[in-house]
Every structure is written in structure tokens, then in C-alpha cells.
Write an enzyme that holds these catalytic residues in place. Sequence first.
Site, PDB file in Angstrom:
ATOM      1  N   HIS A 176       0.219  -1.660  -3.194  1.00 19.82           N
ATOM      2  CA  HIS A 176      -0.440  -2.044  -1.942  1.00 19.82           C
ATOM      3  C   HIS A 176      -1.099  -0.809  -1.310  1.00 19.82           C
ATOM      4  O   HIS A 176      -2.233  -0.865  -0.819  1.00 19.82           O
ATOM      5  CB  HIS A 176       0.617  -2.635  -0.990  1.00 19.82           C
ATOM      6  CG  HIS A 176       0.050  -3.467   0.109  1.00 19.82           C
ATOM      7  ND1 HIS A 176       0.812  -3.916   1.167  1.00 19.82           N
ATOM      8  CD2 HIS A 176      -1.193  -3.949   0.344  1.00 19.82           C
ATOM      9  CE1 HIS A 176       0.065  -4.637   1.982  1.00 19.82           C
ATOM     10  NE2 HIS A 176      -1.161  -4.667   1.507  1.00 19.82           N
ATOM     11  N   HIS A 214      10.139  -3.584  -6.927  1.00 17.40           N
ATOM     12  CA  HIS A 214       9.889  -3.832  -5.495  1.00 17.40           C
ATOM     13  C   HIS A 214       9.133  -2.647  -4.879  1.00 17.40           C
ATOM     14  O   HIS A 214       8.091  -2.828  -4.238  1.00 17.40           O
ATOM     15  CB  HIS A 214      11.236  -4.044  -4.782  1.00 17.40           C
ATOM     16  CG  HIS A 214      11.119  -4.260  -3.308  1.00 17.40           C
ATOM     17  ND1 HIS A 214      11.238  -5.509  -2.730  1.00 17.40           N
ATOM     18  CD2 HIS A 214      10.893  -3.412  -2.277  1.00 17.40           C
ATOM     19  CE1 HIS A 214      11.089  -5.400  -1.425  1.00 17.40           C
ATOM     20  NE2 HIS A 214      10.880  -4.132  -1.119  1.00 17.40           N
ATOM     21  N   GLU A 215       9.682  -1.445  -5.059  1.00 17.62           N
ATOM     22  CA  GLU A 215       9.045  -0.267  -4.449  1.00 17.62           C
ATOM     23  C   GLU A 215       7.675  -0.001  -5.066  1.00 17.62           C
ATOM     24  O   GLU A 215       6.742   0.423  -4.381  1.00 17.62           O
ATOM     25  CB  GLU A 215       9.948   0.966  -4.581  1.00 17.62           C
ATOM     26  CG  GLU A 215      11.300   0.845  -3.900  1.00 17.62           C
ATOM     27  CD  GLU A 215      11.231   0.388  -2.444  1.00 17.62           C
ATOM     28  OE1 GLU A 215      10.205   0.629  -1.774  1.00 17.62           O
ATOM     29  OE2 GLU A 215      12.210  -0.225  -1.966  1.00 17.62           O
ATOM     30  N   HIS A 234       5.108  -2.056  -3.293  1.00 16.98           N
ATOM     31  CA  HIS A 234       4.633  -1.378  -2.067  1.00 16.98           C
ATOM     32  C   HIS A 234       3.610  -0.310  -2.434  1.00 16.98           C
ATOM     33  O   HIS A 234       2.582  -0.154  -1.770  1.00 16.98           O
ATOM     34  CB  HIS A 234       5.799  -0.687  -1.351  1.00 16.98           C
ATOM     35  CG  HIS A 234       6.650  -1.583  -0.517  1.00 16.98           C
ATOM     36  ND1 HIS A 234       6.126  -2.443   0.435  1.00 16.98           N
ATOM     37  CD2 HIS A 234       8.005  -1.728  -0.456  1.00 16.98           C
ATOM     38  CE1 HIS A 234       7.121  -3.082   1.039  1.00 16.98           C
ATOM     39  NE2 HIS A 234       8.269  -2.677   0.515  1.00 16.98           N
TER      40      HIS A 234
END
Length: 675
Positions: free
Chosen positions: A472, A465-466, A469
Amino acid sequence: MGQLPNNLPSFSNFDTKELNQQIDSFLKSARETIQEVLKQENYTWDNLMLPLEDMDVELGKVWGLASHLHSVKNSPELRDAYNVAQPKISEFYTELGQNTELYDAILSIKNSAHFEKLSIGQKTLIENSIRSFKLSGIALPEMERKRFAEIAKELSSLSTQFSNNVLDATQNYHLQIQDEKDLAGLPQNVIDAAAACAKSKDLEGWVFTLDFPSFQPLLTYGESRKHREEIYHAYSTRASETGPNAGKYDNTEIIDKILKLKQEASKLLGFEHFSQKSIYTKMATSSQQVLGFIDQLIEKSHPQSLEEIEAVKKYAQSKGFSDELKTWDVGFYSEQMRQEFYDLNQEELRPYFTIDKVMNGLFELASKLYGIDIVESSDKPDVWHEDVKVYEISRNGETIAAFYLDLYARSDKRGGAWMNGCLSRHKDAQGQLQLPVCYLVCNFMPPAEGKPGLLIHNEITTLFHEFGHGLHHMLTKVDIAGIAGVNGVAWDAVELPSQIMENWCWEKDVIRSLSQHVESGEVLPDDKIQRLLNAKNFNSALAMMRQLEFASFDFRLHIESAKDDFKGAQQVLNDVRKKTAALATPEWNRFQNAFSHIFAGGYSAGYYSYKWAEVLSADAYSLFEEEGIYNEATGKKFLNEVLERGGEEDAAILFKNFRGREPQTEALLRHSGIK
């Protein structure tokens, strides 16, 4: 590989004593820059917006370093200096947002022929800036504008106080166990960690803290009901008027003050309530739409959550449990049930997932999807702790980004997991390109001395998940810092790149690539992988309802607090729980007092964003499911339309460009196993 960017922060040279002097000096220089650019007459992108962006980027370096260390290497000295500096930063940005001359100058670009010649990104930044001015009270009469500035400064200070109280309440509690039989049920690695924790505090026996990797296994595996209740009670009364440190770090009054001030500020800007103000900059278009979205998911998930809790109750009874099932029993009996029905114990899988193997598998996946290479830097850059590693990302041999990885829980580090920008991609006025760099931070259980770090599958999804980010932030091709990477992305869309990464954690091929037994070197056997997949949606409606409870509480709280008959946060939470809770929550539970996301983070009236973005991510991933989970063309499309574009264009447009249509909720419910 190329070289790391040469402007990385120098953590070892950071001097807490000099922080405020640096901030004062920088803010003085920034104010002079603003006065200087406003002396011009015909404003353009190059002579106004670019110098402002450059100034913002430089301030981000100074203040960003202090903020980061405040999160990962806190100390009383840093906290004091930070608390003095933060109101100055807040005051500067409030002052900037209320500078009518600057507002008129940017507006003049928007209304000129020059505007039409600008790129999509340049136009977006100008429009975002004008919107920010409006939300900073630019149009208010002078007295009201002054009051608005006071509110902003006070809110900044209160959110820091809130966060500090949660940290102090977390750190100033421990549960000491001295009788070995009270450790029954706990995995050996958890017992070893508790023994090490006791030793570090010069205490006998075993010590459990309120850090997630420490208390969660006690609630999940601990057979001692007394100790489960004790740690649950301590955790859920943190920073409140009740519990072990009753009143000492109490956030109750701070919550009331924050709500009153947010409401006052929203009213000044012409909004009915803070929730309405919050969605002004988001993908959602109205408060009604958000409430409808939350309620629709509650309606679809609640019946199944009641069935799931009933099944846990029956299972507990079948094991001879005759008392009333309480919140501190649910995790324990759910885990027993999962182990029996699916023959799966997350902790038993831990030896298969070493940190190095998981990281390599994650990097291979990113390489397949997005054509990048990731290696640990050989430059030995400066870091804030010996456990921190630095990695370079390259494409075709050229370095395009870098990131710091800080995986383990420490006493001076705040809990949770997050990605934060260290440097944003930005081309300055001299044409120099700054490459993006980020911090990826988790709080996993530290490895035993001389042994590798090991993860459970839940922690792998957190890491993915991290990292999403991070991708991105780092793979952006936008050269304007304010809209590069995660910057300028609508808050309810910013979780799309992170949540989509979690889906690959549930693919057999990917799980194999992440696994290698710490001793035997064996890949996780297919039967264990299948059991993991079979158990994926075990009690998923309960998990869904927990998130929806938080989202509903947050959004309704910021509507209800605007009303004359508002009875406080606790009453709103009680009312929400009547519709969402499958099991009665103890009346002493003070969850809201440690809800840092909304009182000390950016999620006020925006916690629904997690579920909103989960709809986007599940729907986006369904295209990979249709085309192939490693499909190069689909990966390239997601890279081109979402990851590289950052906040350059409206999130709804970017999603539609990728998916070819509006988002649909079916994939989320299917992925969650909700009927």
C-alpha cells in the site's frame, strides 16, 4: 533493476547526542519557512501547500529515523534524547494546527476559483488540512486554544512513558527453568532458543522471556502447568500494580491521565466523548454504527465461542485433567486437541517454511498479482542491524520503491510486527520525485547459529499482513506525501491491503510455493496442507471474540470515561468481559496496562478498525475467489483502485470502485467458519 533511492537514512551516522540539536535547528528553519510563505497574498497550491508538504517531508526524515531506531534499537541514551525531543515535535505540530493565519491562507485556496482547477488529490489534502486545523482547536478562544496545546504536549509525553513502561516490564522479567523434565512437551527448537537465551544472560538451564516467540510456545506446548501459569501471570500483569515487578513500571495512573486529557480535549472541540472525535476522520459515520457493528459480530460469534470452550473442557477432562480449566490451560489443551483431531502440529510444519523460500513465494505472488519484480539490493545499503536486508521493487526494469526487512526478535527492539514509512512518495517544488521506502518489522524467533530462519504458518500470515501494508505504501502513484500510500487513509480502512494478503496464505498453490523442507528440500505434502486447511477455523469463534473484546473495551472505554460516574478502565473491561468472555478471566489480569495499541499507538477508540477492515478485506477477496485467485484483471483492479490511490479519495468510494457495491459481512463470517 534500477538503483536504490539515494536519500536513504544513514543509520551508522545517527548520533544520539546530536538529535536534539538537529531537531531544534530543523524546527527553527520550519518556523521561518511558514513565516515566509505567509508573506504572500494570493495563495495557490504551488506557493503554499507544496512548500508546507516539502517541509513536512524533510521533518519526517529527521524525526522518522529517530522514531524508527527508538523502536528497533533502543538504548538508555536514545530513550533520554527521544523523550526530550518528542514534546518539541508535538509542540510544533500543535502550534502549526493552531496557526490562524495559516488556517485562513489554506481556507482562502479552498474558497477560490483556483481550487476547482486542482487534482482530486490536491483537493483532498487541502480538505484534510482544514479538518486537521479544526481538530487542533483552531476555532477555540485563545485561553482554550492554549490549554488544548498543553494537553497535546502532555498526551505525547504520557504515551511515550506508557510504551517505555511496557518495554521495561517485558525486558525485566524472565522465567528460569533448571529441571529438564519441566520442558516436557516443548519442541526442540524452542528448547534450543531457551538454552541460548539462558547463555546470553549467564544463567544455568533454560530461560523464557515475555517476548512473544519465547513465552507463546511455553503456553501452547508446555506440559508444566505451574510454569504455564507463571509466565501467563507475568505477561498479563505487565506494567501494573500487581505481578512480578508490581508497581515498578505501573501504567495504571498513566491510563487515567490519558483518558482524562483525551476527554478534556474532545470536550473543548465540541465532541461528547473521545470515541465521537475518533470516528470524525474514519469510514464509520457514528458511534452508534461502530457499537452496532461490534455487537452484531459478538451476537453472531459468542454462541459458537461457548461451544468451542466447552469442547476444550471436555477434551481436557478426557485426558485426565480434573481441575477447573483456566486461561493458561486453554492454549495447551486447544493445541493438543488440534493435533489429535486434525493431526496437525504447527511446530512440525516449521522445517518446511524457511525464511528465504517464504519470501520468494511471497514475491512471486506479488509479481503475479501486481506485475512487479522484487530482488534483494546488491548496493549493500547502510542498516541498523546485521540481520536487516534491503529489497528493491521494480516494474518494467525501473525501480519504483524499496523496503527494509527486519524479522527477528532482539532485546532492544519493541515487540509485535509493523510496517512504517521510511520515505513517502512525493514530488517536491523542484519537480524531483522521492520514491517510497518502508520498514517491515517482525519479531520471529532468531535462527540457531549457522541455520536458516524457520516460520510456523501463523508467522507467515503475520509476514503477509505487514507486506500488504508495505505494498500500500510502496505501490502508490500519488505524488503528494500527505495522501500517498497509507498516509491520509481512513484508519478503519487502512488494514484492507494488509488483511487481504492473509487470504492467500490459505490457498493450496500458495502454501506449496512457500514450502521446501530445510533438510530434504521436499514441498509440504498435500495431506499436510489439507490438515492445515481443515484446522484453519479451529476455535475461530474464540479468536474472533478475543478481538471483539479488545474492540468493545477500547470503544466503550472512550465513551464511559466521559461520564461523571466513570469507575475506571478495569470496571469497563470487567463489564465487556461479561458479554464476550467464554471463560472467566483472572481478577488479577491487567491486560489494559500493556494495551499499547490504544494508549501508545494510533488505535484509541479505533481498535474496531481491525474487524471493520477485515469485513472489507474478506469481501474484496471474495471477488478474487469468484474471478480466480491469480486473476490478472482483478489484481490490476485492486492495484488501480486501492493500492495506487492511497488516501487520494474517500476509502468508501475506492472500495465501491473495486467491489462494485457496498461491503457485506457474509464473506468474513464464511472465511472465519462462523455459523
